[in-house]
Design a protein around this motif. Structure first.
Motif, short mmCIF file in Angstrom:
data_model
loop_
_atom_site.label_atom_id
_atom_site.label_comp_id
_atom_site.label_asym_id
_atom_site.label_seq_id
_atom_site.Cartn_x
_atom_site.Cartn_y
_atom_site.Cartn_z
N ILE A 67 0.85 -1.19 0.00
CA ILE A 67 0.00 0.00 0.00
C ILE A 67 0.88 1.24 0.00
O ILE A 67 1.80 1.36 0.82
N THR A 68 0.61 2.16 -0.92
CA THR A 68 1.39 3.39 -1.00
C THR A 68 0.99 4.33 0.13
O THR A 68 -0.06 4.16 0.76
N PRO A 69 1.81 5.35 0.40
CA PRO A 69 1.46 6.32 1.45
C PRO A 69 0.12 7.00 1.22
O PRO A 69 -0.55 7.40 2.18
N SER A 70 -0.30 7.11 -0.06
CA SER A 70 -1.59 7.73 -0.36
C SER A 70 -2.75 6.74 -0.28
O SER A 70 -3.91 7.11 -0.50
N GLY A 71 -2.45 5.48 0.05
CA GLY A 71 -3.49 4.48 0.21
C GLY A 71 -3.81 3.69 -1.04
O GLY A 71 -4.75 2.88 -1.05
N ASP A 72 -3.04 3.88 -2.12
CA ASP A 72 -3.28 3.15 -3.36
C ASP A 72 -2.63 1.77 -3.31
O ASP A 72 -1.55 1.61 -2.71
N PRO A 73 -3.24 0.77 -3.95
CA PRO A 73 -2.59 -0.55 -4.02
C PRO A 73 -1.40 -0.48 -4.96
O PRO A 73 -1.40 0.26 -5.95
N SER A 74 -0.37 -1.26 -4.66
CA SER A 74 0.85 -1.27 -5.47
C SER A 74 1.32 -2.71 -5.61
O SER A 74 1.64 -3.36 -4.62
N GLY A 75 1.34 -3.21 -6.85
CA GLY A 75 1.70 -4.61 -7.06
C GLY A 75 2.86 -4.78 -8.02
O GLY A 75 3.09 -3.95 -8.89
N ARG A 76 3.59 -5.86 -7.84
CA ARG A 76 4.69 -6.22 -8.73
C ARG A 76 5.02 -7.70 -8.52
O ARG A 76 4.63 -8.29 -7.50
N VAL A 77 5.70 -8.29 -9.48
CA VAL A 77 6.09 -9.70 -9.37
C VAL A 77 7.50 -9.80 -8.81
O VAL A 77 8.42 -9.13 -9.30
N LYS A 98 8.83 -0.57 -2.87
CA LYS A 98 8.14 -1.57 -2.05
C LYS A 98 8.68 -1.59 -0.62
O LYS A 98 7.91 -1.74 0.33
N SER A 99 9.99 -1.40 -0.47
CA SER A 99 10.56 -1.33 0.88
C SER A 99 10.06 -0.11 1.62
O SER A 99 9.73 -0.17 2.82
N ASN A 100 9.99 1.02 0.93
CA ASN A 100 9.48 2.24 1.55
C ASN A 100 8.02 2.09 1.96
O ASN A 100 7.62 2.53 3.04
N GLU A 101 7.23 1.44 1.10
CA GLU A 101 5.81 1.24 1.42
C GLU A 101 5.64 0.31 2.60
O GLU A 101 4.81 0.55 3.48
N ILE A 102 6.45 -0.75 2.64
CA ILE A 102 6.36 -1.69 3.77
C ILE A 102 6.80 -1.02 5.06
O ILE A 102 6.22 -1.26 6.13
N GLN A 104 6.36 1.98 5.90
CA GLN A 104 5.32 2.88 6.39
C GLN A 104 4.05 2.15 6.77
O GLN A 104 3.33 2.59 7.67
N LYS A 105 3.75 1.05 6.08
CA LYS A 105 2.57 0.25 6.43
C LYS A 105 2.94 -1.21 6.23
O LYS A 105 2.98 -1.71 5.11
N SER A 106 3.20 -1.89 7.33
CA SER A 106 3.81 -3.22 7.30
C SER A 106 2.80 -4.34 7.10
O SER A 106 2.77 -5.33 7.84
N THR A 107 1.95 -4.20 6.10
CA THR A 107 1.05 -5.29 5.70
C THR A 107 1.21 -5.52 4.21
O THR A 107 1.54 -4.60 3.46
N ALA A 108 0.97 -6.75 3.77
CA ALA A 108 1.14 -7.07 2.35
C ALA A 108 0.31 -8.30 2.00
O ALA A 108 -0.16 -9.03 2.88
N ALA A 109 0.14 -8.50 0.71
CA ALA A 109 -0.54 -9.68 0.20
C ALA A 109 0.33 -10.31 -0.88
O ALA A 109 1.05 -9.62 -1.61
N LEU A 110 0.28 -11.63 -0.96
CA LEU A 110 1.00 -12.40 -1.97
C LEU A 110 0.03 -13.26 -2.75
O LEU A 110 -0.98 -13.72 -2.20
N VAL A 111 0.33 -13.46 -4.02
CA VAL A 111 -0.46 -14.39 -4.83
C VAL A 111 0.49 -15.26 -5.65
O VAL A 111 1.33 -14.74 -6.39
#
Length: 235
Positions: A67-77, A98-102, A104-111
């Motif tokens: 999740i970006t600081p503005s609350g937007d989802p951010s994905g990559r492989v 991705k490290s900066n986003e983590i 600031q907000k230490s939650t994530a999803a994997l697929v």
């Protein structure tokens, strides 16, 4: 030519349909009464089956969503580098988005998605940094020569490069050539000080499998006492 092309496409479609049908027929259904109490056991089994299948490309690839600081989802492989009952580990540049986003907000999803096997795994959880020792070990043992050089090439991953008249790409190639000359052997490439590892500690893991009959969707949810609760989800 058009008729020949049409016949070729139809043949490929029939072959693909047969492969999918055969894969569906050979999948054992997921029954709650027969599942392991620990979800990582099932994940490891599925991952090993994907890795042992030469037709499955990049079985270790996974989509990482932050999740970006503005609350937007951010994905990559990214590539899974290690997994056990404690979580799923990947490594990256500590200065990357991705490290900066983590941080600031230490939650994530994997697929994870293995289309040939008609399976996918979804993971959500908190993210924690691995030890420096673990990150260095993964860099040394799980990265090839070219990948290590690429890590050295980008001290600030995803930073904008001045590419007027394609000079940016030329400069990158020149820097890469210099690194290649400097480090002749894989073992000589040092782990950058800005390199780090992240571990996604799962709170929920969902297993999806398409087989004969109804699609299996099994959800594991971590409880406060450390155990896992399982349930079946509607397809």
């Amino acid at each position: 030519f058009f008729l020949m092309f049409s016949k070729f496409i139809n043949t490929q479609l029939r072959t693909t349909t047969l492969i999918i049908t055969r894969n569906m027929a050979t999948k054992l259904p997921l029954k709650l009464s027969q599942l392991d109490a620990e979800p990582h056991n099932l994940f490891s089994r599925w991952l090993n089956e994907a890795k042992s299948d030469k037709e499955v490309l990049d079985p270790m690839s996974m989509t990482l969503c932050t999740i970006t600081p503005s609350g937007d989802p951010s994905g990559r492989v990214v590539a899974l580098k290690n997994s056990d009952s404690n979580g799923f580990v990947f490594v990256t540049n500590e200065r990357s988005p991705k490290s900066n986003e983590i941080s600031q907000k230490s939650t994530a999803a994997l697929v994870f998605y293995w289309p040939k096997h008609l399976r996918s795994v979804r993971v959500t959880g908190n993210v924690e940094k691995t030890t420096r020792e673990e990150a260095e070990k993964l860099f040394k043992e799980r990265f090839g020569f070219e990948t290590k050089l690429a890590a050295l090439l980008s001290p600030v991953q995803s930073a904008v490069i001045d590419d007027e008249n394609d000079h940016g790409r030329e400069r990158l190639n020149k820097d890469l050539e210099e690194l290649t000359e400097r480090y002749q052997k894989d073992k000589d490439v040092p782990c950058p000080e800005y390199w780090c590892g992240w571990r996604v500690v799962p709170k929920k893991i969902e297993f999806y499998q398409k087989g004969e009959g109804a699609t299996d969707r099994i959800l594991y949810v971590k409880q406060d006492n450390g155990s896992w609760e399982t349930s079946r989800l509607a397809p």
